[in-house]
Design an enzyme around this catalytic site. Structure first.
Site, PDB file in Angstrom:
ATOM      1  N   HIS A 288      33.720  24.629  40.258  1.00 47.72           N
ATOM      2  CA  HIS A 288      33.829  24.878  41.882  1.00 47.72           C
ATOM      3  C   HIS A 288      32.395  24.749  42.401  1.00 47.72           C
ATOM      4  O   HIS A 288      31.634  25.406  41.659  1.00 47.72           O
ATOM      5  CB  HIS A 288      34.402  26.210  41.957  1.00 47.72           C
ATOM      6  CG  HIS A 288      34.576  26.873  43.609  1.00 47.72           C
ATOM      7  ND1 HIS A 288      34.899  25.830  44.517  1.00 47.72           N
ATOM      8  CD2 HIS A 288      34.591  28.062  44.187  1.00 47.72           C
ATOM      9  CE1 HIS A 288      35.035  26.336  45.716  1.00 47.72           C
ATOM     10  NE2 HIS A 288      34.745  27.660  45.405  1.00 47.72           N
TER      11      HIS A 288
ATOM     12  N   HIS B 209      40.460  27.390  45.724  1.00 46.90           N
ATOM     13  CA  HIS B 209      40.668  27.652  47.415  1.00 46.90           C
ATOM     14  C   HIS B 209      39.949  26.480  47.956  1.00 46.90           C
ATOM     15  O   HIS B 209      39.970  26.342  49.189  1.00 46.90           O
ATOM     16  CB  HIS B 209      40.343  28.931  47.968  1.00 46.90           C
ATOM     17  CG  HIS B 209      38.757  29.156  47.953  1.00 46.90           C
ATOM     18  ND1 HIS B 209      38.084  29.453  48.926  1.00 46.90           N
ATOM     19  CD2 HIS B 209      37.767  29.109  46.859  1.00 46.90           C
ATOM     20  CE1 HIS B 209      36.789  29.789  48.584  1.00 46.90           C
ATOM     21  NE2 HIS B 209      36.959  29.624  47.675  1.00 46.90           N
TER      22      HIS B 209
ATOM     23  N   GLU C 126      31.173  25.694  45.457  1.00 51.91           N
ATOM     24  CA  GLU C 126      30.699  26.766  46.270  1.00 51.91           C
ATOM     25  C   GLU C 126      29.393  27.506  45.586  1.00 51.91           C
ATOM     26  O   GLU C 126      29.503  27.694  44.380  1.00 51.91           O
ATOM     27  CB  GLU C 126      31.711  27.877  46.518  1.00 51.91           C
ATOM     28  CG  GLU C 126      31.342  28.733  47.700  1.00 51.91           C
ATOM     29  CD  GLU C 126      32.348  29.597  48.465  1.00 51.91           C
ATOM     30  OE1 GLU C 126      33.452  29.501  48.051  1.00 51.91           O
ATOM     31  OE2 GLU C 126      32.238  30.059  49.639  1.00 51.91           O
TER      32      GLU C 126
ATOM     33  N   TYR D 281      41.403  40.588  47.560  1.00 49.24           N
ATOM     34  CA  TYR D 281      40.502  39.219  47.111  1.00 49.24           C
ATOM     35  C   TYR D 281      41.512  38.084  47.446  1.00 49.24           C
ATOM     36  O   TYR D 281      41.242  37.133  48.018  1.00 49.24           O
ATOM     37  CB  TYR D 281      40.370  38.939  45.452  1.00 49.24           C
ATOM     38  CG  TYR D 281      39.488  37.729  45.478  1.00 49.24           C
ATOM     39  CD1 TYR D 281      38.045  37.796  45.504  1.00 49.24           C
ATOM     40  CD2 TYR D 281      40.353  36.760  44.997  1.00 49.24           C
ATOM     41  CE1 TYR D 281      37.341  36.625  45.074  1.00 49.24           C
ATOM     42  CE2 TYR D 281      39.586  35.424  44.541  1.00 49.24           C
ATOM     43  CZ  TYR D 281      38.192  35.448  44.546  1.00 49.24           C
ATOM     44  OH  TYR D 281      37.499  34.533  44.116  1.00 49.24           O
TER      45      TYR D 281
ATOM     46  N   HIS E 269      34.923  36.145  39.107  1.00 47.30           N
ATOM     47  CA  HIS E 269      34.416  37.273  39.893  1.00 47.30           C
ATOM     48  C   HIS E 269      35.040  38.409  39.313  1.00 47.30           C
ATOM     49  O   HIS E 269      36.328  38.429  39.133  1.00 47.30           O
ATOM     50  CB  HIS E 269      34.588  37.248  41.649  1.00 47.30           C
ATOM     51  CG  HIS E 269      34.079  36.422  42.160  1.00 47.30           C
ATOM     52  ND1 HIS E 269      32.553  36.225  42.645  1.00 47.30           N
ATOM     53  CD2 HIS E 269      34.362  35.243  42.927  1.00 47.30           C
ATOM     54  CE1 HIS E 269      32.278  35.280  43.313  1.00 47.30           C
ATOM     55  NE2 HIS E 269      33.209  34.525  43.451  1.00 47.30           N
TER      56      HIS E 269
HETATM   57 FE1  FEO Z   1      34.556  29.888  46.418  1.00 52.02          FE
HETATM   58 FE2  FEO Z   1      33.394  32.618  44.475  1.00 52.02          FE
HETATM   59  O1  FEO Z   1      33.431  31.021  45.472  1.00 52.02           O
END
Ligand code: FEO
Length: 388
Positions: free
Chosen positions: A78, A144, A80, A191, A222
């Site tokens: 990902h 996401h 991000e 979350y 996470h």
């Molecule tokens: Fe979509 Fe934990 O970053």
């Protein structure tokens, strides 16, 4: 800082962000972690990295296992920056490392870093052999971000799905069964409500893609690693992805002189008289990301605001904007509020609920100035129509 071996030869080498309290608008009272995983095999592989300011913590953990210059692959599940924010630093040490990512991942990383890097682009069904293990890739677009993907290691029955199944919890514990289960469930739900909720259709696709896989560990990017509650979290994701609601209500509001608040407690009585739990969420005392956790499984969403300057109170407006973006479906809405002369706030709330495609069985409920007993009885009768 030591690595933690989660399976033979596979290490958690992430970072714990104990101080994080705001994750782009998400209130993270428990902090969070950025989970990266190091796989020792013929080809040394690092799955995801950490936020840039936590690079040294990850590096120290990697160094406790191997010389980081030996890393051959950096899997970027990902783009991000909480997960890819240290890729440049790792690539600077591991000069020959190849960055493995999805097609959109390559585009995103190039845009973020604006540097020449060695990429290997993968799609669903692609696999890389790293020695005794294979890394199989499944694109999970819009779970996401457009670049999101999951890595599955069949020899280990291990799924590395990045953000999916995460929770914002900073802790000494690394596994779901080491932490208080009720809290893990609440944080996983919060979350989902704040990060994943708009993408139910894509979550269903991703769940279908992993449904045939033999999994005994899910290691998200996470929070805690799932090894004991895998069936539970997969079941919750299925429920949430399909917007399956409970027969319960949440009343979200702000108030100026307690008139709207009086309406709140009358509305609560109606739900309770009908055998439904009803949570009250005052926007002066609850963060909108916590309110969304209440919204996640509630069938009835009641939103109230008095009228100020011909509109809603800004707290209510902010909440509605946020909730509309997160797009909960299959909900019944009730708009209400007190007013002095204009009373526009109630119509404004209704408009946004309509845009969010809420069912609105009763017209917006408004009471002028301070509600008296008779008006509160009339209000309750109207709410009963919505509940029945
Ligand atoms: Fe979509 Fe934990 O970053």
């Amino acid at each position: 800082m030591k690595a933690l071996e989660i399976k033979k030869g596979i290490y958690w080498v992430g970072a714990v962000d104990w101080d994080l309290r705001n994750f782009h608008g998400y209130s993270t009272q428990l902090g969070s972690t950025y989970n990266a995983y190091l796989i020792i095999d013929k080809k040394i592989t690092l799955v995801d990295t950490v936020k840039h300011y936590m690079f040294s913590e990850m590096l120290e953990r990697i160094k406790s296992v191997i010389d980081p210059s030996k890393i051959d692959y950096i899997i970027s599940n990902h783009t991000e920056m909480d997960h890819s924010g240290s890729i440049l630093e790792v690539a600077d040490i591991a000069k020959n490392a190849i960055i493995v990512c999805s097609p959109n991942g390559e585009k995103g990383l190039k845009k973020h870093f604006k540097k020449d890097m060695k990429f290997k682009v993968v799609n669903t069904g692609d696999s890389i052999n790293i020695g005794t293990r294979n890394l199989n890739f499944v694109l999970t677009q819009m779970v996401h971000w457009p670049d999101s993907m999951a890595t599955y290691i069949p020899e280990e029955k291990l799924l590395l799905p990045n953000d999916a199944f995460g929770q914002h919890i900073a802790s000494c514990e690394r596994f779901d069964d080491e932490y208080e289960w009720g809290r893990v469930r609440i944080e996983a739900a919060k979350y989902y409500a704040n990060i994943v909720l708009p993408f139910g259709a894509q979550v269903n696709k991703a769940l279908e893609a992993v449904s045939g896989l033999d999994i005994n560990m899910i290691a998200p990017s996470h929070g805690l690693v799932w090894r004991s509650h895998i069936k539970d979290i997969l079941g919750f994701y299925k429920k949430w992805a399909n917007n399956v609601c409970e027969k319960k209500a949440v009343v979200v509001y702000d108030t100026m002189w307690h008139s709207t608040e009086k309406m709140v407690y009358a509305i609560k009585d109606v739900f309770e008289e009908n055998g439904m739990p009803c949570e009250i969420r005052n926007l002066q005392t609850n963060h909108i990301s916590d309110v969304m956790a209440s919204v996640l499984e509630a069938k009835y969403i009641c939103v109230g605001s008095p009228t100020l300057n011909n509109g809603m109170l800004p707290t209510v407006s902010a909440f509605l904007t946020y909730m509309k973006g997160l797009a909960p479906k299959n909900r019944i809405g009730v708009a209400f509020g007190s007013y002095g002369w204009g009373g526009q706030s109630i119509g404004d709330i209704e408009n946004i609920m309509e845009q969010a495609k809420f069912e609105l069985p009763v017209k917006g409920l408004k009471i002028q100035w301070v509600p008296d007993d008779k008006e509160l009885v009339e209000l309750k009768n109207k709410v009963k129509e919505a509940v029945s």
